[in-house]
Design an enzyme around this catalytic site. Structure first.
Site, PDB file in Angstrom:
ATOM      1  CE  LYS A 173      -1.765   2.648   2.861  1.00 42.53           C
ATOM      2  NZ  LYS A 173      -1.496   4.104   1.731  1.00 42.53           N
ATOM      3  N   GLY A 204      -4.725   3.080  -1.554  1.00 41.68           N
ATOM      4  CA  GLY A 204      -5.785   3.724  -0.573  1.00 41.68           C
ATOM      5  C   GLY A 204      -5.237   4.486   0.626  1.00 41.68           C
ATOM      6  CD  GLU A 248      13.273   1.048   9.422  1.00 44.80           C
ATOM      7  OE1 GLU A 248      13.865   1.815   9.648  1.00 44.80           O
ATOM      8  OE2 GLU A 248      13.372  -0.401   9.594  1.00 44.80           O
ATOM      9  CB  CYS A 282      13.071   9.577   8.474  1.00 48.06           C
ATOM     10  SG  CYS A 282      14.074   8.559   7.307  1.00 48.06           S
ATOM     11  CD  GLU A 382       9.659  13.216  11.209  1.00 49.51           C
ATOM     12  OE1 GLU A 382       8.571  12.891  11.578  1.00 49.51           O
ATOM     13  OE2 GLU A 382      10.727  12.812  10.871  1.00 49.51           O
TER      14      GLU A 382
HETATM   15  P1  NAD Z   1       2.176   8.725   7.187  1.00 52.73           P
HETATM   16  O1  NAD Z   1       2.385   7.973   8.566  1.00 52.73           O
HETATM   17  O2  NAD Z   1       1.344   9.723   7.291  1.00 52.73           O
HETATM   18  O3  NAD Z   1       1.963   7.756   6.157  1.00 52.73           O
HETATM   19  C1  NAD Z   1       3.058   6.471   5.788  1.00 52.73           C
HETATM   20  C2  NAD Z   1       1.982   5.603   5.230  1.00 52.73           C
HETATM   21  O4  NAD Z   1       1.176   5.053   6.169  1.00 52.73           O
HETATM   22  C3  NAD Z   1       1.017   5.929   3.900  1.00 52.73           C
HETATM   23  O5  NAD Z   1       1.030   5.129   3.078  1.00 52.73           O
HETATM   24  C4  NAD Z   1      -0.278   6.195   4.862  1.00 52.73           C
HETATM   25  O6  NAD Z   1      -1.387   5.934   3.759  1.00 52.73           O
HETATM   26  C5  NAD Z   1      -0.227   4.932   5.580  1.00 52.73           C
HETATM   27  N1  NAD Z   1      -0.888   5.118   6.838  1.00 52.73           N
HETATM   28  C6  NAD Z   1      -1.450   6.282   7.769  1.00 52.73           C
HETATM   29  N2  NAD Z   1      -1.996   6.046   8.676  1.00 52.73           N
HETATM   30  C7  NAD Z   1      -2.283   4.531   8.624  1.00 52.73           C
HETATM   31  C8  NAD Z   1      -2.548   3.458   9.550  1.00 52.73           C
HETATM   32  N3  NAD Z   1      -3.505   3.661  10.674  1.00 52.73           N
HETATM   33  N4  NAD Z   1      -2.556   2.252   9.196  1.00 52.73           N
HETATM   34  C9  NAD Z   1      -2.113   1.708   7.997  1.00 52.73           C
HETATM   35  N5  NAD Z   1      -1.510   2.793   7.193  1.00 52.73           N
HETATM   36  C10 NAD Z   1      -1.526   4.085   7.544  1.00 52.73           C
HETATM   37  O7  NAD Z   1       3.600   9.369   6.865  1.00 52.73           O
HETATM   38  P2  NAD Z   1       4.273  10.255   5.729  1.00 52.73           P
HETATM   39  O8  NAD Z   1       3.848  11.564   6.021  1.00 52.73           O
HETATM   40  O9  NAD Z   1       3.923   9.528   4.322  1.00 52.73           O
HETATM   41  O10 NAD Z   1       5.908  10.232   5.600  1.00 52.73           O
HETATM   42  C11 NAD Z   1       6.564  10.877   6.594  1.00 52.73           C
HETATM   43  C12 NAD Z   1       6.914  10.210   7.726  1.00 52.73           C
HETATM   44  O11 NAD Z   1       7.538   8.912   7.276  1.00 52.73           O
HETATM   45  C13 NAD Z   1       7.844  10.992   8.641  1.00 52.73           C
HETATM   46  O12 NAD Z   1       7.496  10.996  10.140  1.00 52.73           O
HETATM   47  C14 NAD Z   1       9.125  10.411   8.318  1.00 52.73           C
HETATM   48  O13 NAD Z   1      10.240  10.613   9.477  1.00 52.73           O
HETATM   49  C15 NAD Z   1       8.818   8.672   8.268  1.00 52.73           C
HETATM   50  N6  NAD Z   1       9.871   8.107   7.527  1.00 52.73           N
HETATM   51  C16 NAD Z   1      10.641   7.276   8.265  1.00 52.73           C
HETATM   52  C17 NAD Z   1      11.702   6.684   7.478  1.00 52.73           C
HETATM   53  C18 NAD Z   1      12.481   5.548   8.229  1.00 52.73           C
HETATM   54  O14 NAD Z   1      13.051   4.700   7.507  1.00 52.73           O
HETATM   55  N7  NAD Z   1      12.780   5.609   9.401  1.00 52.73           N
HETATM   56  C19 NAD Z   1      11.933   6.719   6.279  1.00 52.73           C
HETATM   57  C20 NAD Z   1      11.038   7.768   5.565  1.00 52.73           C
HETATM   58  C21 NAD Z   1      10.203   8.436   6.261  1.00 52.73           C
END
Ligand code: NAD
Length: 478
Positions: A173, A204, A248, A282, A382
């Protein structure tokens, strides 16, 4: 690409959702125009994908490692042939400037896939253990892969690659904010000829289908990259069926600059690294901790670098920074900059408002805050934008204390002319990855965090471990 409604990929076919008629649009952050319309899946589609992945599992897990690697090698060749399309997709959907997309963002695709193959070939898949037992590594089963938008191909490849090589089947997803790169990646996998059901992709949003995916009884493992907020929800949803959850998550990484470093080079490198990808990494070094004796000089250098930073069109070549991904992200960053000001930090470059010279696009002013102490909101939360906070410290012990005083633990950076000191301080960092004097990380090293930055380790050999079970067969050796 902009007109067609993007389909999902289930059981080897491109499909529209069975019952859901919902659409989600993705916005090009430089133009604020729609760049993709996605048909979003419902729970029934998630179920269909999970069943397809389950049905394909036994057959695919029985492939030899060489057979699986041969398919992944085909995938790499397709990716390399269509590389430019991927570069354009990334810049369009999330605004990374062309050079960054070309040299880093897209490059993560073949980079991770190749490294995973090397790691798989080097790994000891089976061995004798104890007096009469055999230790066997086996694919964990059906995996759900959930990815964010900020380094989209990096996260796709760092999950799909090891899952495919390990012999797992999967449901991806991707982020609804950046669906174009995932769509292309799925096209590459389709063309490579994996058996139907091995790879499935459902489009989605988290709120709509997140829980259906992460609690599905046919799913054995979840690999999640995204915010700490969503990561916690995923883990809770997966708990009732005791799935393995590899997370992550976010970061607020410290960059410790000692007075004995090459100050100009160290500060400049730190500022530019913080602003890279418009601050949306991140592991970005967003807290610069500077030894008090050179703090004022460092602030002056950082402000100059930030003021000279150019912003520009992601589609153009050159050394500029792009917009942030969305209006939501832009507004959140503006709010946090204002909180920084309200809490008494001093803006020495940038500040609130859209960057000058742009009448559209989510261009944030590259911003540097001085006079920050570590308890301020901008030092703890962040921001995920081009916003650097600079915090003074008096000695090594205080630098270590401030660096570790965060709920996160993804990365840390140390700048010093004294390598022994840099090594000593690195060992004290509560973070999954530390860089001394600007050293980069290659694909063979593990990537992941301590504390609320997650619990998984991706990339290379460690990425494979996430997708493998360990079995011991006592008496196997006779
Ligand atoms: P997000 O958490 O909003 O979304 C990430 C993914 O999770 C998306 O596909 C989203 O649709 C999905 N999602 C959201 N809520 C969910 C739920 N309840 N159940 C299942 N899936 C769900 O994050 P974002 O804004 O897309 O990305 C930025 C974040 O990602 C930042 O916090 C960044 O630090 C983190 N990040 C971490 C790493 C790492 O390797 N540690 C790498 C890249 C980004």
């Amino acid at each position: 690409m902009s007109e067609a409604v993007l389909k999902s990929y289930i059981d080897g076919k491109w499909v529209l959702p069975a019952t859901s008629t919902d659409l989600v649009t993705a916005i090009n952050p430089a133009t604020e125009e729609i760049c993709a319309t996605v048909a979003v899946c419902g729970h029934d589609d998630v179920d269909r994908a999970a069943r397809a992945a389950r049905a394909a599992f036994d057959g695919y897990a029985a492939f030899t490692l060489d057979q699986r690697i041969a398919l992944v090698e085909k995938l790499i060749a397709i990716f390399e042939r269509r590389y430019d399309e991927m570069v354009t997709a990334i810049s369009t959907e999330m605004g990374a400037p062309y050079d960054l997309s070309y040299n880093a963002q897209a490059e993560c695709g073949p980079g991770h896939l190749k490294e995973t193959i090397i790691a798989a070939r080097e790994m000891e898949w089976e061995r004798k253990i104890g007096s009469n037992a055999r230790l066997v590594r086996e694919p964990i089963g059906v995996c759900v892969l959930i990815t964010p938008w900020n380094w989209p191909v990096n996260q796709l490849a760092a999950k799909i690659g090891p899952a495919l090589v390990a012999g797992c089947t999967m449901i991806l997803k991707p982020s609804e904010v950046a669906p174009l790169s995932a769509q292309l990646f799925a096209e590459f996998i389709d063309e490579a000829g994996f058996p139907a059901g091995v790879f499935n992709m459902v489009h989605g949003t988290g709120p709509a289908i997140g829980d259906a995916l992460t609690s599905h009884p046919e799913v054995d493992m979840i690999s999640f990259t995204g915010s700490t907020r969503a990561g916690i929800q995923v883990a809770k949803s997966a708990a009732d069926t005791v799935k393995r959850v590899s997370q992550e998550l976010g970061g607020k990484s410290a960059n410790i600059v000692f007075a004995d470093s090459d100050l100009t080079a160290a500060v400049k490198r730190g500022v530019l690294h913080c602003f890279e990808n418009a601050g949306q990494s991140c592991n970005a070094p967003t807290r610069m901790l500077v030894e008090a004796s050179v703090y004022d000089d460092a602030v002056g250098i950082a402000a100059e670098v930030a003021r000279a930073a150019k912003l520009g069109d992601p589609m153009e070549k050159g050394r500029h920074f792009g917009p942030v991904v969305s209006k939501l992200q832009f507004d959140k960053i503006q709010r946090l900059i204002q909180i920084g000001i309200d809490e008494g930090a001093q803006v020495v470059a940038g500040g609130v408002g859209r960057a000058e010279g742009f009448d559209r696009g989510y261009y944030v002013k590259p911003t540097v805050f001085a006079g920050v102490h570590n308890k301020m909101t901008i030092a703890q939360e962040e921001v995920f934008g081009p916003v650097l906070v600079m915090i003074p410290f008096k000695d090594e012990a205080e630098a270590i204390e401030i660096a570790n005083d965060t709920p996160y633990g993804l990365a840390a950076y140390v700048q010093s002319g004294d390598l022994e000191r840099a090594r000593r301080v690195s060992r004290r960092m509560r973070a999954g990855g530390v860089s001394i004097n600007g050293a980069g990380q290659d694909y063979a090293s593990p990537f992941g965090g301590y504390k609320q930055s997650g619990n998984g380790r991706e990339w290379g050999e460690w990425g494979l471990h996430d997708f493998l079970e360990i079995k011991v067969i006592n008496g196997f050796e006779g």
